[in-house]
Design an enzyme around this catalytic site. Structure first.
Site, mmCIF file in Angstrom:
data_model
loop_
_atom_site.group_PDB
_atom_site.id
_atom_site.type_symbol
_atom_site.label_atom_id
_atom_site.label_comp_id
_atom_site.label_asym_id
_atom_site.label_seq_id
_atom_site.Cartn_x
_atom_site.Cartn_y
_atom_site.Cartn_z
ATOM 1 N N SER A 142 47.371 41.845 40.024
ATOM 2 C CA SER A 142 46.679 42.094 41.303
ATOM 3 C C SER A 142 47.692 41.932 42.420
ATOM 4 C CB SER A 142 45.573 41.042 41.476
ATOM 5 O OG SER A 142 45.060 41.063 42.796
ATOM 6 N N TYR A 155 41.574 32.545 41.134
ATOM 7 C CA TYR A 155 42.018 33.928 40.894
ATOM 8 C C TYR A 155 43.491 34.092 41.260
ATOM 9 C CZ TYR A 155 41.638 39.092 40.984
ATOM 10 O OH TYR A 155 41.794 40.442 40.754
#
Ligand code: NAD
Length: 260
Positions: A142, A155
């Protein structure tokens, strides 16, 4: 061998994983699909891939929080597809909350699915790839593997972790015909992003429309969401013979987000 023919894509019942699976199928690759969802919906997607692209598409319900199930999925793919050329570690979840309110069980779950699952799959896949002197491992990281955003502690930690894991394994297998890379997408409008909009609105005290325009698209200079097709096309290139020298790379597909 320099042509990938078989792939596992974890978390391919939805979003980016499904997009990558379909892009691989369009290249004639046989697949092991994986992920959660209503059985009838999964079967519909699986059958659509078979009908449209005339490839094998198997499905494993392996839970990426369970190392034993991950091992079994990789072994089943290798046995039933006849090889394991590409492993895409894509399954992932998100949870948005300030650190002092972040549920410890959500931390554990995000670390397990978004980081540890890739370790468990790679440790079983690498010997198979070494034996065939060819392999492509693609970790879906990401933009949050490179930069942080508030309220996403687990995350961001997991995604920074997968960046380090990618580079480490790339070095270990560099002479074995195996490449290991991470794709670092910006925001893609999938269920994972849709679900976090209400919580982000709550955490920041703004409306959901403001989250889309002032938080999500604000991060991306292009002011548009990345598409699953754009991610799928890069995965196809990384799986191909001309990507043999790309390894240990963190490849941004983020509309310029991390150029800030
Ligand atoms: P999504 O919610 O559409 O898909 C997630 C997939 O993971 C689904 O198939 C789901 O069933 C599967 N999954 C979840 N928990 C699982 C478990 N325990 N075991 C097996 N499968 C499980 O989300 P997405 O946006 O397509 O996300 C895919 C990956 O892309 C994730 O790793 C995510 O972090 C990453 N990513 C997404 C974005 C984005 O903006 N959507 C941006 C950057 C990175």
């Amino acid at each position: 061998m320099s042509q990938a023919r078989t792939a596992i894509v974890t978390g391919s019942t939805s979003g980016i994983g499904l997009g990558i699976a379909r892009a691989f199928a369009a290249q004639g690759m046989n697949l092991m699909l994986n992920g959660f969802g209503a059985p009838a919906d999964i079967e519909k997607e699986r059958q659509a891939i078979i009908d449209e692209f005339h490839v094998k598409a198997l499905y494993s319900p392996a839970d990426m929080t369970k190392p034993q199930e991950i091992t079994e999925m990789v072994m089943m793919a290798h046995a039933q597809l006849g090889s394991l050329d590409v492993l895409v570690n894509n399954a992932g979840i998100q949870f948005v909350a300030p650190i002092e309110e972040f549920p410890p069980e959500k931390w554990d779950q995000i670390l397990a699915i978004n980081l540890s699952a890739a370790f468990h799959a790679m440790r079983v896949a690498v010997p198979m790839m070494k034996a065939q002197k060819f392999g492509r491992i693609i970790n879906i990281a990401s933009a949050h593997a490179l930069v942080a955003s508030p309220f996403k502690s687990a995350y961001v930690a997991a995604k920074h972790g997968i960046a380090g894991l990618t580079k480490t394994v790339a070095l270990e297998v560099a002479e074995a015909g195996i490449t290991v890379n991470a794709i670092c997408p910006g925001y893609v409008m999938t269920p994972l992003v849709q679900k976090q909009i209400p919580d982000t609105a709550k955490a920041r005290g703004i409306t959901e429309a403001q989250v889309v325009h002032d938080v999500l698209l604000e991060a991306q200079p292009t002011k548009r969401f990345v598409t699953v097709e754009e991610i799928g096309a890069l995965a196809v290139f990384l799986a191909g013979p001309m990507a043999a020298s790309i390894t240990g790379a963190l490849l941004s597909v983020d509309g310029g987000w991390t150029a800030h």
